[in-house]
Design a protein around this motif. Structure first.
Motif, PDB file in Angstrom:
ATOM      1  N   ASP A 143     -94.732  17.782  -2.713  1.00 31.01           N
ATOM      2  CA  ASP A 143     -94.912  18.699  -1.582  1.00 31.01           C
ATOM      3  C   ASP A 143     -96.214  18.327  -0.887  1.00 31.01           C
ATOM      4  O   ASP A 143     -97.291  18.408  -1.487  1.00 31.01           O
ATOM      5  CB  ASP A 143     -94.962  20.140  -2.097  1.00 31.01           C
ATOM      6  CG  ASP A 143     -94.867  21.168  -1.001  1.00 31.01           C
ATOM      7  OD1 ASP A 143     -95.530  20.990   0.046  1.00 31.01           O
ATOM      8  OD2 ASP A 143     -94.159  22.176  -1.185  1.00 31.01           O
ATOM      9  N   ARG A 188     -97.631  19.697   1.819  1.00 29.61           N
ATOM     10  CA  ARG A 188     -98.296  20.741   2.593  1.00 29.61           C
ATOM     11  C   ARG A 188     -99.691  21.001   2.031  1.00 29.61           C
ATOM     12  O   ARG A 188    -100.079  20.469   1.000  1.00 29.61           O
ATOM     13  CB  ARG A 188     -97.464  22.033   2.546  1.00 29.61           C
ATOM     14  CG  ARG A 188     -96.100  21.871   3.212  1.00 29.61           C
ATOM     15  CD  ARG A 188     -95.229  23.097   3.053  1.00 29.61           C
ATOM     16  NE  ARG A 188     -94.992  23.356   1.635  1.00 29.61           N
ATOM     17  CZ  ARG A 188     -94.817  24.567   1.109  1.00 29.61           C
ATOM     18  NH1 ARG A 188     -94.856  25.640   1.869  1.00 29.61           N
ATOM     19  NH2 ARG A 188     -94.607  24.709  -0.184  1.00 29.61           N
ATOM     20  N   PHE A 198     -98.697  25.516  -0.239  1.00 35.68           N
ATOM     21  CA  PHE A 198     -98.015  25.283  -1.508  1.00 35.68           C
ATOM     22  C   PHE A 198     -98.118  26.507  -2.404  1.00 35.68           C
ATOM     23  O   PHE A 198     -97.143  26.914  -3.025  1.00 35.68           O
ATOM     24  CB  PHE A 198     -98.624  24.055  -2.197  1.00 35.68           C
ATOM     25  CG  PHE A 198     -97.972  23.684  -3.503  1.00 35.68           C
ATOM     26  CD1 PHE A 198     -96.789  22.974  -3.512  1.00 35.68           C
ATOM     27  CD2 PHE A 198     -98.555  24.030  -4.718  1.00 35.68           C
ATOM     28  CE1 PHE A 198     -96.182  22.610  -4.714  1.00 35.68           C
ATOM     29  CE2 PHE A 198     -97.964  23.678  -5.918  1.00 35.68           C
ATOM     30  CZ  PHE A 198     -96.772  22.963  -5.916  1.00 35.68           C
ATOM     31  N   HIS A 247     -93.337  27.386  -3.204  1.00 35.00           N
ATOM     32  CA  HIS A 247     -92.956  25.992  -3.421  1.00 35.00           C
ATOM     33  C   HIS A 247     -91.764  25.917  -4.363  1.00 35.00           C
ATOM     34  O   HIS A 247     -91.436  26.885  -5.058  1.00 35.00           O
ATOM     35  CB  HIS A 247     -94.126  25.158  -3.957  1.00 35.00           C
ATOM     36  CG  HIS A 247     -94.662  25.632  -5.272  1.00 35.00           C
ATOM     37  ND1 HIS A 247     -95.665  26.561  -5.373  1.00 35.00           N
ATOM     38  CD2 HIS A 247     -94.332  25.299  -6.545  1.00 35.00           C
ATOM     39  CE1 HIS A 247     -95.926  26.792  -6.653  1.00 35.00           C
ATOM     40  NE2 HIS A 247     -95.129  26.030  -7.382  1.00 35.00           N
ATOM     41  N   ASN A 293     -98.088  19.279  -5.739  1.00 34.50           N
ATOM     42  CA  ASN A 293     -98.762  19.363  -4.448  1.00 34.50           C
ATOM     43  C   ASN A 293     -99.682  18.162  -4.272  1.00 34.50           C
ATOM     44  O   ASN A 293    -100.638  17.986  -5.014  1.00 34.50           O
ATOM     45  CB  ASN A 293     -99.540  20.670  -4.335  1.00 34.50           C
ATOM     46  CG  ASN A 293    -100.188  20.868  -2.982  1.00 34.50           C
ATOM     47  OD1 ASN A 293    -101.306  21.343  -2.888  1.00 34.50           O
ATOM     48  ND2 ASN A 293     -99.502  20.537  -1.914  1.00 34.50           N
TER      49      ASN A 293
END
Length: 196
Positions: free
Chosen positions: A31, A33, A38, A42, A48
């Motif tokens: 992920d 972001r 996050f 998520h 992350n």
């Protein structure tokens, strides 16, 4: 790297990802972001790796991502940028989750939630809209202020054409959007540890 006939990154839709997760063939979910985004919500088991960190350390990350990787962001735009960065570092087997976490949540797929925050795109719309509105109103008193609105409009046009957003990158650096601090050592430790 798998690409579509148009040269765009290979996409994976929500039902296909849910199938992979349910059959035990789970890809590595990255992920990209901000940590705050996050933390808000998520996909369980995802890692992350904020986009700016990923871009800066793509070569180091490549050594820890040698399997199937699905990149996730809010809508798919930042994930596509992450895919370009990792593909440039020579990482194969990259896919982007179509529609990002937004599509995942719309499908009522499981999410891990935390402190709610506005996503970056919504913040950009609020800040850009507010600046334009205030500039137009202020231009009734001092006409040259109208150029502030024009500047913001030009910035949004460039953001659309280049698929980047300077305002979003600036907003991502605010304490509100940073969330828990994420650094390369934390990411590598998580990626090399037991998979969740």
């Amino acid at each position: 790297m798998t690409t579509s006939p148009t040269g765009t990154p290979a996409a994976l839709d929500v039902p296909a990802l849910q199938h992979l997760l349910s059959t035990g063939h789970a890809p590595r979910l990255i992920d990209v972001r901000t940590p705050a985004e996050f933390e808000t919500a998520h996909i369980p088991g995802s890692y992350n790796v904020p986009l700016d960190l990923l871009r800066e350390h793509r070569d180091e990350l490549r050594d820890h991502l040698d399997e199937q990787v699905v990149l996730v962001c809010r809508s798919g735009q930042r994930a596509a940028q992450a895919e370009q960065a990792l593909a440039g570092a020579g990482l194969p087997n990259l896919r982007v989750l179509t529609g990002g976490i937004t599509a995942w949540q719309t499908a009522h797929a499981p999410v891990t939630t935390g402190t709610p925050r506005w996503d970056l795109e919504r913040q950009v719309r609020l800040v850009a809209g507010s600046i334009v509105l205030l500039a137009v109103l202020a231009s009734t008193l001092a006409e040259p202020i109208k150029w502030v609105a024009a500047f913001i409009g030009a910035g949004l046009t460039v953001a659309a054409l280049t698929n980047t957003c300077a305002m979003g990158m600036l907003l991502a650096k605010l304490p509100y959007n940073r969330g828990p601090r994420t650094d390369l050592d934390q990411v590598v430790t998580a990626l090399t540890g037991d998979r969740r």
